[in-house]
Design a protein around this motif. Structure first.
Motif, PDB file in Angstrom:
ATOM      1  N   SER A   1      51.190  36.829  30.245  1.00  0.00           N
ATOM      2  CA  SER A   1      50.557  37.938  31.035  1.00  0.00           C
ATOM      3  C   SER A   1      51.647  38.226  32.134  1.00  0.00           C
ATOM      4  O   SER A   1      51.962  39.486  32.065  1.00  0.00           O
ATOM      5  CB  SER A   1      49.284  37.561  31.937  1.00  0.00           C
TER       6      SER A   1
ATOM      7  N   GLU B   1      53.696  42.042  32.150  1.00  0.00           N
ATOM      8  CA  GLU B   1      53.761  42.674  33.600  1.00  0.00           C
ATOM      9  C   GLU B   1      55.330  42.949  33.688  1.00  0.00           C
ATOM     10  O   GLU B   1      55.807  43.359  34.904  1.00  0.00           O
ATOM     11  CB  GLU B   1      52.958  41.942  34.446  1.00  0.00           C
TER      12      GLU B   1
ATOM     13  N   LYS C   1      45.259  36.414  38.630  1.00  0.00           N
ATOM     14  CA  LYS C   1      44.750  37.522  38.262  1.00  0.00           C
ATOM     15  C   LYS C   1      44.841  38.477  39.417  1.00  0.00           C
ATOM     16  O   LYS C   1      44.924  39.715  39.254  1.00  0.00           O
ATOM     17  CB  LYS C   1      43.341  37.383  37.691  1.00  0.00           C
ATOM     18  N   ASN C   2      44.092  37.849  40.416  1.00  0.00           N
ATOM     19  CA  ASN C   2      44.004  39.042  41.834  1.00  0.00           C
ATOM     20  C   ASN C   2      45.800  39.283  42.211  1.00  0.00           C
ATOM     21  O   ASN C   2      45.851  40.359  42.620  1.00  0.00           O
ATOM     22  CB  ASN C   2      43.557  37.971  42.799  1.00  0.00           C
TER      23      ASN C   2
ATOM     24  N   TYR D   1      47.003  41.824  40.029  1.00  0.00           N
ATOM     25  CA  TYR D   1      46.113  43.049  40.508  1.00  0.00           C
ATOM     26  C   TYR D   1      46.559  43.738  41.545  1.00  0.00           C
ATOM     27  O   TYR D   1      46.778  45.086  41.678  1.00  0.00           O
ATOM     28  CB  TYR D   1      44.669  42.911  40.665  1.00  0.00           C
TER      29      TYR D   1
ATOM     30  N   THR E   1      37.909  36.076  33.657  1.00  0.00           N
ATOM     31  CA  THR E   1      39.335  35.940  34.163  1.00  0.00           C
ATOM     32  C   THR E   1      39.785  35.518  32.944  1.00  0.00           C
ATOM     33  O   THR E   1      41.199  36.302  32.613  1.00  0.00           O
ATOM     34  CB  THR E   1      39.492  34.876  35.300  1.00  0.00           C
TER      35      THR E   1
ATOM     36  N   TYR F   1      40.682  38.747  30.844  1.00  0.00           N
ATOM     37  CA  TYR F   1      41.602  39.626  31.545  1.00  0.00           C
ATOM     38  C   TYR F   1      42.819  39.200  31.239  1.00  0.00           C
ATOM     39  O   TYR F   1      43.931  39.939  30.618  1.00  0.00           O
ATOM     40  CB  TYR F   1      41.078  39.711  32.908  1.00  0.00           C
TER      41      TYR F   1
ATOM     42  N   LYS G   1      46.056  40.711  28.811  1.00  0.00           N
ATOM     43  CA  LYS G   1      47.384  41.035  29.049  1.00  0.00           C
ATOM     44  C   LYS G   1      48.273  40.321  28.142  1.00  0.00           C
ATOM     45  O   LYS G   1      49.391  40.807  27.656  1.00  0.00           O
ATOM     46  CB  LYS G   1      47.737  40.305  30.496  1.00  0.00           C
TER      47      LYS G   1
END
Lengths: 210, 360
Positions: A15, A19, A48-49, A52, A178, A181, A185
């Motif tokens: 993930s 990113e 995750k947060n 985000y 989660t 998600y 990614k």
């Protein structure tokens, strides 16, 4: 849902890569999240947060003055890793001054993993020099949403390595949404196979099914 | 590996069970020698190569264990008659074994042909002219220096069978639990020196050629397995795995050469150059492990991943290496290995099963 420590590490690492976070940082962050998960904290949700809320993943430049680094925001996916590297390097006593620690839980986990690998204890104090947190590999994690104010972070070297206390470890479950998600990614780092590649994979072209 | 062994065992039981169902009283069990000869076939692909790149310290530990035993055996000043006989027994066995090793792959076929000729000739020569009394194994090993790599490695494999008792337990050293670490206190000048010393092979490579950057390694969406793509013909190179080690080293070297503060620590350098952490950590860690880095450009047009696969599989005891392309191979595991009942039968020689051959 219950997933293994290694699955957490892999999915978080991928993930991070999706990113555009440096591969090497991704590795450390993956291990830190797996460590949180093992310490009965929902590291995946925290991660995750974090991705985000961190809109720009660009590296935040750090101001260095002799043995002190000053950084407005300390963020595990933007600047924390080279800062920790710097803090534990060399003979001179060093410190970091910051006004905000974004996702303290992940930052503390990075510190705890560093303590596991390099020994020593990290101490975080306020402007009155009162020690707020002492972090090493046996740190008892708890939920902290944000840390705002004035913080000084130091590393106290110790020749004695602290044995990690594995007895109490409990793998925290991950929320299905989660995991989905993060899996999405991670999926973004995979490449659709071409026919050429498929035809050169193991077992390709054989009909004897062994 | 235990699972593979158990599958092999299960296969014997399954075949015999089916025979019994079909043949009843007329059914017979598998012949003991034939049973032992059965190995487990496996097709292995590119996944093995990234594993080696991602676990440099582990790769070092494997090679080191082999090299340590070999060095010890080569230093035997004298050997007993039984050791001498044993060597010739193994050499003859190996000679027979390679005569049963046939593959379709042209490159490997050619190598096997050379191997057969060389080993046969070595066996004849050593039979005619016995090795000297002093350092006989070193003498034999030196005889392979001008032979093919296949022959050299085959003789090395025979020689490490003579590992003395005090090497029992060296298999524990095949693991390497050390986490790769950033040595932040290392000076920029020290890091440059390590590159010059340990990565001189990289500095000699011309990476400006198109062919030196032909491939990219990626994880496939369909099978979640590593694949190799051609960056000039296929999509997806922006998602490549970080295996272009020579290029990263050369880029870092340039940055370090231009960096004015040679007495600064690596940690300070990294504050200004955060993207370099991956290759710096790798260079710092591989400097402790001389066998850890694959000295090849893994994205070069001429890279043959199959050689890396073979290296790894050899440590699992794979034999009858049978390449099906330059990217995947068939192998055989546990051919000649004992069957489970032998562990309790009192047969002390059950683990002497290298270089198995088809029973008469």
């Amino acid at each position: 849902m219950i997933v293994s420590e290694n699955e957490v590490y892999q999915i978080v690492k991928k993930s991070c890569v999706s990113e555009k976070i440096y591969e090497d940082w991704a590795d450390d962050i993956g291990k830190a999240i797996a460590f949180l998960q093992k310490n009965n904290m929902d590291g995946c949700e925290e991660f995750k947060n974090l991705i985000y809320v961190t809109v720009s993943k660009d590296y935040i430049t750090i101001k260095q003055e002799r043995n002190q680094l000053t950084v407005e925001d300390l963020n595990p996916i933007q600047n924390a890793i080279p800062i920790i590297d710097w803090l534990i390097s060399g003979q001179n006593k060093k410190n970091i001054v910051t006004n905000q620690i974004i996702s303290p839980l992940i930052f503390f986990s990075l510190l705890a993993k560093t303590s596991e690998n390099y020994g020593g204890t990290f101490k975080i104090s306020n402007e009155k020099k009162e020690i707020l947190y002492e972090i090493n590999t046996n740190f008892e994690f708890f939920k902290i949403d944000k840390l705002k104010g004035y913080f000084i972070i130091e590393w106290f070297k110790s020749k004695k390595f602290i044995n990690p206390n594995n007895a109490k470890k409990h793998l925290h479950s991950v929320k299905k949404e989660t995991w989905e998600y993060l899996s999405q990614k991670a999926y973004n780092t995979y490449v659709p196979e071409t026919t050429v590649s498929r035809n050169s994979g193991a077992g390709a072209g054989l009909l004897d099914n062994d | 590996m235990l699972t593979v062994f158990l599958i092999r065992e299960f296969s014997f039981l399954y075949v015999e069970h089916c025979a019994k169902l079909k043949g009843g009283k007329n059914a017979v069990t598998l012949d003991y020698n034939l049973k032992k000869y059965f190995g487990i076939g496996n097709s292995t692909g590119l996944g093995m190569a990234p594993f080696l790149v991602n676990h440099p310290a582990l790769l070092h530990s494997w090679i080191l264990a082999k090299e340590l035993i070999l060095a010890e055996v080569l230093n035997f000043k004298n050997i007993s008659n039984s050791q001498n006989n044993r060597f010739f027994e193994l050499l003859k066995r190996a000679n027979n074994h390679i005569n049963e090793w046939d593959v379709e792959d042209k490159i490997q076929s050619k190598r096997i042909k050379v191997l057969r000729a060389e080993i046969n000739s070595l066996l004849n020569n050593l039979t005619k002219k016995k090795p000297p009394n002093q350092y006989p194994f070193k003498y034999i090993f030196n005889k392979t220096h001008n032979l093919s790599i296949e022959s050299q490695e085959l003789i090395a494999s025979i020689l490490i069978e003579f590992a003395p008792d005090n090497f029992n337990g060296i298999e524990e050293c095949l693991a390497n639990p050390n986490e790769p670490k950033i040595v932040g206190s290392m000076l920029v000048s020290e890091l440059s020196q390590i590159i010059k010393k340990n990565y001189d092979w990289v500095l000699k490579l011309n990476l400006k050629k198109e062919s030196s950057n032909t491939y990219f390694w990626y994880v496939s969406q369909e099978k979640l397995e590593p694949r190799l793509g051609n960056r000039y013909k296929e999509e997806g190179s922006e998602l490549e795995m970080p295996f272009n080690i020579p290029m990263y080293v050369q880029k870092l070297k340039k940055l370090l050469d231009k960096y004015p503060y040679k007495n600064e620590t690596t940690a300070s350098f990294l504050l200004k150059n955060p993207s370099q952490r991956y290759i710096i950590r790798r260079i710092q860690n591989t400097s402790k492990y001389p066998y850890s880095e694959i000295r090849n450009n893994l994205v070069d047009k001429n890279c043959r991943p199959i050689d890396m696969l073979r290296c790894k599989l050899a440590f699992f005891g794979a034999s009858k290496f049978d390449p099906k392309s330059d990217r995947w191979t068939r192998i055989t595991l546990f051919q000649g290995a004992p069957i489970a009942s032998e562990f309790i039968s009192g047969n002390k020689n059950y683990d002497d099963w290298s270089f198995s051959t088809l029973p008469n």
